[in-house]
Design an enzyme around this catalytic site. Structure first.
Site, PDB file in Angstrom:
ATOM      1  CG  ASP A 180      41.636  47.207  39.768  1.00 42.39           C
ATOM      2  OD1 ASP A 180      42.762  46.728  40.022  1.00 42.39           O
ATOM      3  OD2 ASP A 180      40.855  46.706  38.953  1.00 42.39           O
ATOM      4  CE  LYS A 184      48.935  40.337  34.968  1.00 41.67           C
ATOM      5  NZ  LYS A 184      48.417  39.762  33.711  1.00 41.67           N
ATOM      6  NE  ARG A 254      29.292  39.929  52.738  1.00 43.32           N
ATOM      7  CZ  ARG A 254      29.479  39.541  51.476  1.00 43.32           C
ATOM      8  NH1 ARG A 254      30.192  38.451  51.212  1.00 43.32           N
ATOM      9  NH2 ARG A 254      28.937  40.211  50.477  1.00 43.32           N
TER      10      ARG A 254
END
Length: 276
Positions: A180, A184, A254
């Site tokens: 992740d 911000k 993918r």
């Protein structure tokens, strides 16, 4: 969350049940009594800022079946209460896999890339860590389908796994693919690749082992390169000190392919643990 959802993510999931099943199973009874625990470390360890965030999704019937059947054999909870014997973990009862190199993969999404890497290199054990229940079930099902006995699925916080449950110099490498990016600025402190994490990983990777990161988020790639280049225990495998081409052993997923078609740039970073 990045394309591959490679950071550990928590999940509260429900599996499809036969009509009327709710009448026979108490509402708060665990869905997988012998499967992954919702919070395996409990209150045994400190609460801190984590690099993963909750994500809810539904467990399919096939994933639920894989968890019920295969978790007792190939799964483990990260409770931080014991030191793992990797030879015993990757062996069979009475037959430890002594000498098998083991790579820790932190965050595997739905497990497709992990399953491909395990099938392509059966002599290397992959300890795959995540807390996304559907992904855990899907990876176990893929491992069984491929006949890959070199995958173990760890449920919980990778920091606790590294710090409390793995011995120094016990890993052949650590992989962190598409964590992740926490884009911000106020959330940058949640990013996994920080000096403290890199130092911890270095203490568990044997000399010569690789720390391999990949991201499609340019600012995060720049931070990764800065942090890893400053780490005294690692050296960049690239003579120019920059990013590495995608190695053949990391499959093109993918989601990554979709991102590339949209113009995303994927950066791989391969740093080798120095010998002291």
């Amino acid at each position: 969350m990045s394309e591959n959802n490679a950071t550990p993510t928590t999940a509260t999931a429900t599996a499809p049940e036969p009509r009327g099943a709710s009448l026979t199973r108490p509402r708060r009874e665990p869905m997988f009594p012998e499967g992954p625990a919702p919070d395996p470390a409990g209150d045994h360890h400190e609460r801190r800022i984590r690099s993963f965030q909750p994500r809810r999704s539904r467990v399919t019937q096939g994933q639920a079946d894989a968890l019920r059947r295969l978790w007792p054999q190939w799964g483990l909870d990260i409770d931080g209460m014991r030191r793992l014997d990797l030879g015993e973990l990757f062996g069979e009862p009475g037959r430890p896999a002594t000498g098998m190199p083991v790579v820790l993969e932190i965050g595997f999404g739905m497990g497709e890339a992990t399953a491909q890497m395990a099938a392509a290199d059966p002599a290397t054990g992959i300890l795959a860590c995540d807390v996304h229940t559907p992904g855990q079930g899907h990876l176990l099902a893929l491992a069984e389908r491929n006949g890959s006995a070199n995958i173990r699925v760890a449920n919980g916080d990778a920091i606790i796994l590294l710090r409390e449950m793995l011995a120094p110099d016990s890993l052949a490498g650590v992989r962190v693919f598409f964590p992740d990016p926490w884009p911000k600025k106020r959330h940058h402190k949640r990013r996994l690749i920080q000096p403290e994490f890199v130092a911890l990983a270095a203490s568990r990777i044997a000399p010569g082992g690789l720390l391999h990161c990949a991201t499609d988020w340019e600012p995060y790639a720049e931070q990764m390169l800065e942090v890893l280049s400053a780490a005294p225990d690692f050296e960049n495998t690239q003579p120019d000190g920059g990013y590495a081409p995608r190695p053949d052993f990391r499959p093109l997923t993918r989601f990554e392919g979709q991102g590339l078609r949209k113009g995303h740039v994927v950066h791989d970073l391969l740093f080798r643990r120095r010998a002291h």
